[in-house]
Write an enzyme that holds these catalytic residues in place. Structure first.
Site, PDB file in Angstrom:
ATOM      1  N   ASP A 243       0.860  -1.190   0.000  1.00 29.28           N
ATOM      2  CA  ASP A 243       0.000   0.000   0.000  1.00 29.28           C
ATOM      3  C   ASP A 243       0.893   1.235   0.000  1.00 29.28           C
ATOM      4  O   ASP A 243       1.112   1.867   1.028  1.00 29.28           O
ATOM      5  CB  ASP A 243      -0.889  -0.029   1.241  1.00 29.28           C
ATOM      6  CG  ASP A 243      -2.047   0.958   1.161  1.00 29.28           C
ATOM      7  OD1 ASP A 243      -2.217   1.583   0.100  1.00 29.28           O
ATOM      8  OD2 ASP A 243      -2.777   1.105   2.151  1.00 29.28           O
TER       9      ASP A 243
ATOM     10  N   GLU B   5      -6.200   4.969  -9.076  1.00 29.04           N
ATOM     11  CA  GLU B   5      -7.445   5.561  -8.587  1.00 29.04           C
ATOM     12  C   GLU B   5      -8.045   6.593  -9.543  1.00 29.04           C
ATOM     13  O   GLU B   5      -7.340   7.407 -10.135  1.00 29.04           O
ATOM     14  CB  GLU B   5      -7.171   6.228  -7.230  1.00 29.04           C
ATOM     15  CG  GLU B   5      -8.422   6.668  -6.520  1.00 29.04           C
ATOM     16  CD  GLU B   5      -8.404   6.289  -5.048  1.00 29.04           C
ATOM     17  OE1 GLU B   5      -9.338   6.695  -4.349  1.00 29.04           O
ATOM     18  OE2 GLU B   5      -7.481   5.595  -4.609  1.00 29.04           O
TER      19      GLU B   5
ATOM     20  N   LYS C 207      -9.450   1.938  -9.473  1.00 28.74           N
ATOM     21  CA  LYS C 207      -9.873   2.095  -8.082  1.00 28.74           C
ATOM     22  C   LYS C 207     -10.954   3.172  -7.991  1.00 28.74           C
ATOM     23  O   LYS C 207     -10.740   4.312  -8.410  1.00 28.74           O
ATOM     24  CB  LYS C 207      -8.657   2.492  -7.249  1.00 28.74           C
ATOM     25  CG  LYS C 207      -8.704   2.080  -5.803  1.00 28.74           C
ATOM     26  CD  LYS C 207      -7.322   2.281  -5.204  1.00 28.74           C
ATOM     27  CE  LYS C 207      -7.285   2.077  -3.736  1.00 28.74           C
ATOM     28  NZ  LYS C 207      -5.995   2.478  -3.182  1.00 28.74           N
TER      29      LYS C 207
ATOM     30  N   THR D 243     -12.973   0.966  -3.387  1.00 34.21           N
ATOM     31  CA  THR D 243     -12.273   1.421  -2.186  1.00 34.21           C
ATOM     32  C   THR D 243     -13.207   2.223  -1.278  1.00 34.21           C
ATOM     33  O   THR D 243     -14.383   2.390  -1.590  1.00 34.21           O
ATOM     34  CB  THR D 243     -11.027   2.238  -2.599  1.00 34.21           C
ATOM     35  OG1 THR D 243     -10.251   2.528  -1.445  1.00 34.21           O
ATOM     36  CG2 THR D 243     -11.412   3.542  -3.298  1.00 34.21           C
TER      37      THR D 243
ATOM     38  N   PHE E 261     -11.827  -0.940   4.759  1.00 32.76           N
ATOM     39  CA  PHE E 261     -10.809  -0.176   5.481  1.00 32.76           C
ATOM     40  C   PHE E 261     -10.811  -0.504   6.975  1.00 32.76           C
ATOM     41  O   PHE E 261     -11.501   0.133   7.764  1.00 32.76           O
ATOM     42  CB  PHE E 261     -11.053   1.329   5.265  1.00 32.76           C
ATOM     43  CG  PHE E 261     -10.443   1.875   4.002  1.00 32.76           C
ATOM     44  CD1 PHE E 261     -10.321   1.099   2.870  1.00 32.76           C
ATOM     45  CD2 PHE E 261      -9.985   3.187   3.962  1.00 32.76           C
ATOM     46  CE1 PHE E 261      -9.756   1.616   1.701  1.00 32.76           C
ATOM     47  CE2 PHE E 261      -9.417   3.712   2.803  1.00 32.76           C
ATOM     48  CZ  PHE E 261      -9.309   2.919   1.671  1.00 32.76           C
TER      49      PHE E 261
END
Length: 331
Positions: free
Chosen positions: A24, A103, A139, A163, A185
Protein backbone atom coordinates in the site's frame (compact mmCIF):
# COMPACT_ATOMS: atom_id res chain seq x y z
CA UNK A 1 7.53 -27.96 15.11
CA UNK A 2 5.72 -24.65 15.61
CA UNK A 3 8.66 -23.12 17.46
CA UNK A 4 11.05 -24.20 14.75
CA UNK A 5 8.80 -22.74 12.08
CA UNK A 6 8.47 -19.36 13.75
CA UNK A 7 12.24 -19.11 14.04
CA UNK A 8 12.79 -20.00 10.40
CA UNK A 9 9.79 -18.25 8.82
CA UNK A 10 8.90 -14.69 9.81
CA UNK A 11 5.31 -13.52 10.20
CA UNK A 12 5.24 -11.92 6.74
CA UNK A 13 6.31 -15.14 5.02
CA UNK A 14 3.72 -17.10 7.02
CA UNK A 15 1.05 -14.60 5.96
CA UNK A 16 2.06 -14.97 2.31
CA UNK A 17 1.34 -18.71 2.51
CA UNK A 18 -2.40 -18.02 2.93
CA UNK A 19 -2.97 -14.51 1.57
CA UNK A 20 -1.81 -12.41 -1.38
CA UNK A 21 0.22 -9.54 0.08
CA UNK A 22 -0.19 -6.15 -1.59
CA UNK A 23 2.02 -3.10 -0.93
CA UNK A 24 0.00 0.00 0.00
CA UNK A 25 2.38 2.70 -1.24
CA UNK A 26 3.53 4.79 -4.18
CA UNK A 27 7.17 4.38 -3.10
CA UNK A 28 8.68 2.16 -5.78
CA UNK A 29 11.81 1.45 -3.71
CA UNK A 30 9.70 0.21 -0.78
CA UNK A 31 7.78 -2.09 -3.11
CA UNK A 32 11.03 -3.52 -4.49
CA UNK A 33 12.24 -4.18 -0.94
CA UNK A 34 9.17 -6.13 0.19
CA UNK A 35 8.36 -8.08 -3.01
CA UNK A 36 4.53 -8.08 -2.79
CA UNK A 37 2.32 -9.72 -5.40
CA UNK A 38 0.30 -6.55 -6.16
CA UNK A 39 0.48 -2.85 -5.29
CA UNK A 40 -2.09 -0.14 -4.73
CA UNK A 41 -1.82 3.65 -4.78
CA UNK A 42 -4.14 6.58 -4.04
CA UNK A 43 -3.90 10.40 -4.28
CA UNK A 44 -2.41 10.65 -0.76
CA UNK A 45 0.35 8.15 -1.57
CA UNK A 46 0.97 9.70 -4.99
CA UNK A 47 1.31 13.17 -3.46
CA UNK A 48 3.97 11.89 -1.03
CA UNK A 49 5.84 9.94 -3.69
CA UNK A 50 5.83 12.84 -6.20
CA UNK A 51 7.88 14.94 -3.75
CA UNK A 52 10.60 12.33 -3.23
CA UNK A 53 13.87 13.33 -4.96
CA UNK A 54 14.31 9.95 -6.66
CA UNK A 55 11.00 10.27 -8.51
CA UNK A 56 11.49 13.76 -9.97
CA UNK A 57 12.21 12.38 -13.47
CA UNK A 58 8.77 10.70 -13.43
CA UNK A 59 7.16 14.01 -12.47
CA UNK A 60 9.07 15.77 -15.29
CA UNK A 61 7.90 13.13 -17.75
CA UNK A 62 4.25 13.63 -16.70
CA UNK A 63 4.53 17.44 -16.95
CA UNK A 64 6.05 17.15 -20.42
CA UNK A 65 3.22 14.83 -21.49
CA UNK A 66 0.55 17.18 -20.11
CA UNK A 67 2.00 20.20 -21.89
CA UNK A 68 1.99 18.32 -25.20
CA UNK A 69 -1.62 17.14 -24.97
CA UNK A 70 -3.73 19.62 -22.95
CA UNK A 71 -5.80 22.49 -24.37
CA UNK A 72 -6.50 24.41 -21.13
CA UNK A 73 -4.95 24.96 -17.69
CA UNK A 74 -7.46 22.70 -15.91
CA UNK A 75 -7.04 20.03 -18.56
CA UNK A 76 -3.26 20.38 -18.22
CA UNK A 77 -3.18 19.52 -14.51
CA UNK A 78 -5.67 16.64 -14.89
CA UNK A 79 -3.65 15.28 -17.80
CA UNK A 80 -0.40 15.48 -15.80
CA UNK A 81 -1.96 13.68 -12.82
CA UNK A 82 -3.38 10.90 -15.02
CA UNK A 83 -0.01 10.45 -16.68
CA UNK A 84 1.80 10.56 -13.33
CA UNK A 85 -0.55 7.89 -11.91
CA UNK A 86 0.04 5.64 -14.91
CA UNK A 87 3.81 6.28 -14.99
CA UNK A 88 4.11 5.29 -11.33
CA UNK A 89 1.86 2.31 -12.06
CA UNK A 90 4.09 1.18 -14.94
CA UNK A 91 7.25 1.44 -12.83
CA UNK A 92 5.56 -0.55 -10.07
CA UNK A 93 4.49 -3.22 -12.57
CA UNK A 94 8.13 -3.60 -13.62
CA UNK A 95 8.94 -4.99 -10.15
CA UNK A 96 5.79 -6.90 -9.13
CA UNK A 97 4.30 -9.98 -10.80
CA UNK A 98 0.65 -8.99 -10.30
CA UNK A 99 -1.60 -5.96 -10.64
CA UNK A 100 -1.51 -2.30 -9.69
CA UNK A 101 -4.55 -0.29 -8.57
CA UNK A 102 -4.87 3.21 -10.05
CA UNK A 103 -7.44 5.56 -8.59
CA UNK A 104 -10.13 7.57 -10.37
CA UNK A 105 -10.42 11.25 -9.38
CA UNK A 106 -12.35 11.39 -6.06
CA UNK A 107 -14.45 14.29 -7.39
CA UNK A 108 -16.11 11.78 -9.72
CA UNK A 109 -17.36 9.65 -6.80
CA UNK A 110 -21.01 10.56 -7.50
CA UNK A 111 -20.69 10.64 -11.31
CA UNK A 112 -21.17 7.26 -12.99
CA UNK A 113 -20.54 8.47 -16.56
CA UNK A 114 -17.55 10.57 -15.48
CA UNK A 115 -16.00 7.62 -13.64
CA UNK A 116 -16.40 5.37 -16.69
CA UNK A 117 -14.84 8.01 -18.95
CA UNK A 118 -11.86 8.51 -16.59
CA UNK A 119 -11.34 4.74 -16.37
CA UNK A 120 -11.22 4.56 -20.16
CA UNK A 121 -8.60 7.36 -20.22
CA UNK A 122 -6.40 5.59 -17.66
CA UNK A 123 -6.66 2.23 -19.46
CA UNK A 124 -5.76 3.97 -22.76
CA UNK A 125 -2.66 5.54 -21.15
CA UNK A 126 -1.60 2.14 -19.85
CA UNK A 127 -2.20 0.63 -23.29
CA UNK A 128 0.01 3.33 -24.86
CA UNK A 129 2.70 2.31 -22.35
CA UNK A 130 2.36 -1.32 -23.41
CA UNK A 131 0.45 -2.53 -20.33
CA UNK A 132 -2.67 -4.65 -20.78
CA UNK A 133 -5.85 -4.12 -18.77
CA UNK A 134 -5.41 -7.54 -17.11
CA UNK A 135 -2.67 -5.99 -14.91
CA UNK A 136 -4.67 -2.91 -13.91
CA UNK A 137 -7.37 -2.42 -11.29
CA UNK A 138 -9.29 0.84 -11.61
CA UNK A 139 -9.87 2.10 -8.08
CA UNK A 140 -13.30 3.65 -7.44
CA UNK A 141 -15.05 4.85 -4.27
CA UNK A 142 -17.83 2.52 -3.07
CA UNK A 143 -20.70 4.97 -3.62
CA UNK A 144 -23.81 3.74 -5.44
CA UNK A 145 -22.68 5.71 -8.52
CA UNK A 146 -19.18 4.25 -8.28
CA UNK A 147 -20.50 0.70 -8.00
CA UNK A 148 -22.75 1.25 -11.05
CA UNK A 149 -19.72 2.52 -13.00
CA UNK A 150 -17.69 -0.51 -11.91
CA UNK A 151 -20.47 -2.88 -13.00
CA UNK A 152 -20.36 -1.40 -16.51
CA UNK A 153 -16.54 -1.39 -16.65
CA UNK A 154 -16.37 -5.03 -15.56
CA UNK A 155 -18.72 -5.94 -18.43
CA UNK A 156 -16.18 -4.28 -20.75
CA UNK A 157 -13.35 -6.35 -19.28
CA UNK A 158 -11.92 -3.50 -17.17
CA UNK A 159 -11.27 -4.77 -13.64
CA UNK A 160 -12.15 -2.61 -10.64
CA UNK A 161 -11.06 -2.21 -7.01
CA UNK A 162 -13.85 -0.63 -4.95
CA UNK A 163 -12.27 1.42 -2.19
CA UNK A 164 -13.47 3.44 0.83
CA UNK A 165 -15.62 0.49 1.81
CA UNK A 166 -16.84 0.58 5.42
CA UNK A 167 -20.33 -0.93 5.51
CA UNK A 168 -21.75 -4.37 4.83
CA UNK A 169 -24.29 -2.96 2.35
CA UNK A 170 -21.47 -1.53 0.24
CA UNK A 171 -19.82 -4.96 0.16
CA UNK A 172 -23.03 -6.73 -0.88
CA UNK A 173 -23.68 -4.21 -3.68
CA UNK A 174 -20.12 -4.62 -4.98
CA UNK A 175 -20.46 -8.40 -5.10
CA UNK A 176 -23.80 -8.17 -6.89
CA UNK A 177 -22.20 -5.80 -9.42
CA UNK A 178 -19.50 -8.39 -10.14
CA UNK A 179 -16.53 -6.18 -9.26
CA UNK A 180 -13.12 -7.86 -9.18
CA UNK A 181 -11.99 -6.63 -5.76
CA UNK A 182 -13.10 -4.67 -2.70
CA UNK A 183 -10.92 -2.85 -0.16
CA UNK A 184 -12.65 -2.68 3.25
CA UNK A 185 -10.81 -0.18 5.48
CA UNK A 186 -9.96 -1.97 8.73
CA UNK A 187 -8.00 0.82 10.43
CA UNK A 188 -10.44 3.61 9.69
CA UNK A 189 -13.33 1.53 11.06
CA UNK A 190 -11.22 0.87 14.18
CA UNK A 191 -10.45 4.61 14.49
CA UNK A 192 -14.14 5.55 14.38
CA UNK A 193 -15.19 3.07 17.05
CA UNK A 194 -12.24 3.93 19.27
CA UNK A 195 -13.21 7.60 19.13
CA UNK A 196 -16.92 6.80 19.54
CA UNK A 197 -16.26 4.67 22.64
CA UNK A 198 -13.70 7.16 24.01
CA UNK A 199 -11.02 4.48 24.43
CA UNK A 200 -7.32 4.35 23.52
CA UNK A 201 -7.39 0.80 22.18
CA UNK A 202 -9.81 -2.03 21.41
CA UNK A 203 -8.63 -5.64 21.95
CA UNK A 204 -7.92 -7.50 18.72
CA UNK A 205 -10.64 -10.08 19.42
CA UNK A 206 -13.19 -7.22 19.60
CA UNK A 207 -11.70 -5.10 16.79
CA UNK A 208 -14.67 -3.84 14.70
CA UNK A 209 -12.51 -3.43 11.58
CA UNK A 210 -11.31 -7.02 11.75
CA UNK A 211 -14.88 -8.18 12.46
CA UNK A 212 -16.20 -6.24 9.45
CA UNK A 213 -13.80 -7.88 6.99
CA UNK A 214 -14.42 -11.30 8.53
CA UNK A 215 -18.20 -10.87 8.08
CA UNK A 216 -17.80 -9.76 4.46
CA UNK A 217 -15.37 -12.58 3.64
CA UNK A 218 -17.68 -15.23 5.11
CA UNK A 219 -20.70 -13.79 3.27
CA UNK A 220 -18.86 -13.80 -0.08
CA UNK A 221 -17.56 -17.35 0.32
CA UNK A 222 -20.92 -18.66 1.60
CA UNK A 223 -22.76 -17.36 -1.45
CA UNK A 224 -20.09 -18.09 -4.04
CA UNK A 225 -19.25 -14.53 -5.13
CA UNK A 226 -16.12 -14.19 -7.27
CA UNK A 227 -15.32 -10.72 -5.85
CA UNK A 228 -12.06 -10.82 -3.89
CA UNK A 229 -11.72 -9.30 -0.40
CA UNK A 230 -8.63 -7.18 0.24
CA UNK A 231 -8.41 -5.80 3.78
CA UNK A 232 -6.83 -2.32 3.77
CA UNK A 233 -5.85 0.61 6.01
CA UNK A 234 -4.24 -1.24 8.90
CA UNK A 235 -3.07 0.38 12.13
CA UNK A 236 -1.19 -2.58 13.65
CA UNK A 237 0.48 -5.79 12.53
CA UNK A 238 -1.93 -7.64 14.83
CA UNK A 239 -4.88 -6.47 12.70
CA UNK A 240 -3.10 -7.82 9.62
CA UNK A 241 -2.33 -11.18 11.23
CA UNK A 242 -5.94 -11.50 12.48
CA UNK A 243 -7.11 -11.51 8.83
CA UNK A 244 -4.71 -14.17 7.55
CA UNK A 245 -6.59 -16.16 4.93
CA UNK A 246 -8.30 -13.13 3.36
CA UNK A 247 -7.95 -13.21 -0.44
CA UNK A 248 -5.57 -10.25 -0.28
CA UNK A 249 -4.31 -7.72 2.29
CA UNK A 250 -2.83 -4.35 1.30
CA UNK A 251 -0.19 -3.31 3.82
CA UNK A 252 1.98 -0.21 4.31
CA UNK A 253 5.80 -0.54 4.06
CA UNK A 254 6.11 0.18 7.79
CA UNK A 255 3.83 -2.72 8.75
CA UNK A 256 5.45 -4.98 6.13
CA UNK A 257 8.77 -4.30 7.87
CA UNK A 258 7.25 -5.05 11.28
CA UNK A 259 5.82 -8.35 10.01
CA UNK A 260 9.15 -9.29 8.42
CA UNK A 261 10.88 -8.63 11.77
CA UNK A 262 8.29 -10.64 13.76
CA UNK A 263 8.54 -14.33 14.57
CA UNK A 264 4.98 -14.59 15.90
CA UNK A 265 2.86 -17.47 14.59
CA UNK A 266 0.24 -16.42 12.02
CA UNK A 267 -2.58 -18.99 11.93
CA UNK A 268 -5.12 -18.91 9.09
CA UNK A 269 -8.14 -17.09 10.57
CA UNK A 270 -10.37 -16.91 7.48
CA UNK A 271 -11.35 -20.14 5.76
CA UNK A 272 -13.50 -20.28 2.62
CA UNK A 273 -14.48 -23.92 3.18
CA UNK A 274 -15.65 -23.21 6.73
CA UNK A 275 -17.60 -20.17 5.52
CA UNK A 276 -19.56 -22.32 3.07
CA UNK A 277 -20.96 -24.31 6.01
CA UNK A 278 -22.16 -21.19 7.86
CA UNK A 279 -25.81 -20.20 8.13
CA UNK A 280 -25.74 -16.74 6.45
CA UNK A 281 -28.83 -15.34 4.70
CA UNK A 282 -28.42 -13.67 1.32
CA UNK A 283 -29.32 -9.96 1.11
CA UNK A 284 -31.49 -8.74 -1.78
CA UNK A 285 -29.75 -5.56 -2.97
CA UNK A 286 -31.04 -2.57 -4.94
CA UNK A 287 -30.39 1.17 -4.76
CA UNK A 288 -32.99 1.84 -2.07
CA UNK A 289 -31.62 -0.99 0.11
CA UNK A 290 -28.06 0.23 -0.40
CA UNK A 291 -28.91 3.79 0.59
CA UNK A 292 -30.93 2.66 3.60
CA UNK A 293 -28.20 0.32 4.87
CA UNK A 294 -25.62 3.10 4.50
CA UNK A 295 -27.95 5.58 6.22
CA UNK A 296 -28.39 3.22 9.18
CA UNK A 297 -24.61 2.80 9.59
CA UNK A 298 -23.29 6.09 11.01
CA UNK A 299 -19.69 4.89 10.88
CA UNK A 300 -19.86 3.87 7.21
CA UNK A 301 -21.67 7.09 6.20
CA UNK A 302 -19.18 9.34 7.99
CA UNK A 303 -16.04 7.46 6.91
CA UNK A 304 -17.13 7.23 3.26
CA UNK A 305 -17.76 10.97 2.93
CA UNK A 306 -14.66 11.82 4.98
CA UNK A 307 -12.56 9.51 2.79
CA UNK A 308 -13.79 11.11 -0.43
CA UNK A 309 -13.07 14.58 0.98
CA UNK A 310 -9.62 13.43 2.09
CA UNK A 311 -8.66 11.98 -1.29
CA UNK A 312 -10.01 15.11 -3.00
CA UNK A 313 -7.95 17.33 -0.66
CA UNK A 314 -4.79 15.33 -1.36
CA UNK A 315 -5.50 15.58 -5.08
CA UNK A 316 -5.69 19.38 -4.67
CA UNK A 317 -2.36 19.32 -2.77
CA UNK A 318 -0.84 17.37 -5.65
CA UNK A 319 -2.25 19.91 -8.12
CA UNK A 320 -0.78 22.81 -6.13
CA UNK A 321 2.58 21.03 -5.94
CA UNK A 322 2.59 20.46 -9.73
CA UNK A 323 1.59 24.07 -10.48
CA UNK A 324 4.39 25.35 -8.21
CA UNK A 325 6.81 22.93 -9.78
CA UNK A 326 5.92 24.14 -13.29
CA UNK A 327 6.14 27.82 -12.22
CA UNK A 328 9.60 27.38 -10.71
CA UNK A 329 10.86 25.53 -13.78
CA UNK A 330 9.78 28.44 -16.01
CA UNK A 331 11.57 31.07 -13.91
Amino acid sequence: VKNERSKDVNSLEQLKQHTVVVADTGDIDAIAAHKPQDATTNPSLLYKAAQMPQYQPLVDEAISYGRSTANSDDELIDSIIDKLSVTFGCRILDIIPGRVSTEVDARLSFDTAGTIAKAHQLIALYKDAGVGSDRILIKIASTWEGICAAEQLEKEGIHCNLTLLFGFGQAVACAEAGVTLISPFVGRIYDWYRKSKGVDTIPINEDPGVQSVTTIYNYYKKHGYKTEVMGASFRTKEQVMALCGSDLLTISPDLLSQLAASEADVPESLDATAAQEMNIDRVAMDEATFRWMLNEDAMATEKLTEGIRGFSADLNKLKTYLRDRMSSSKS
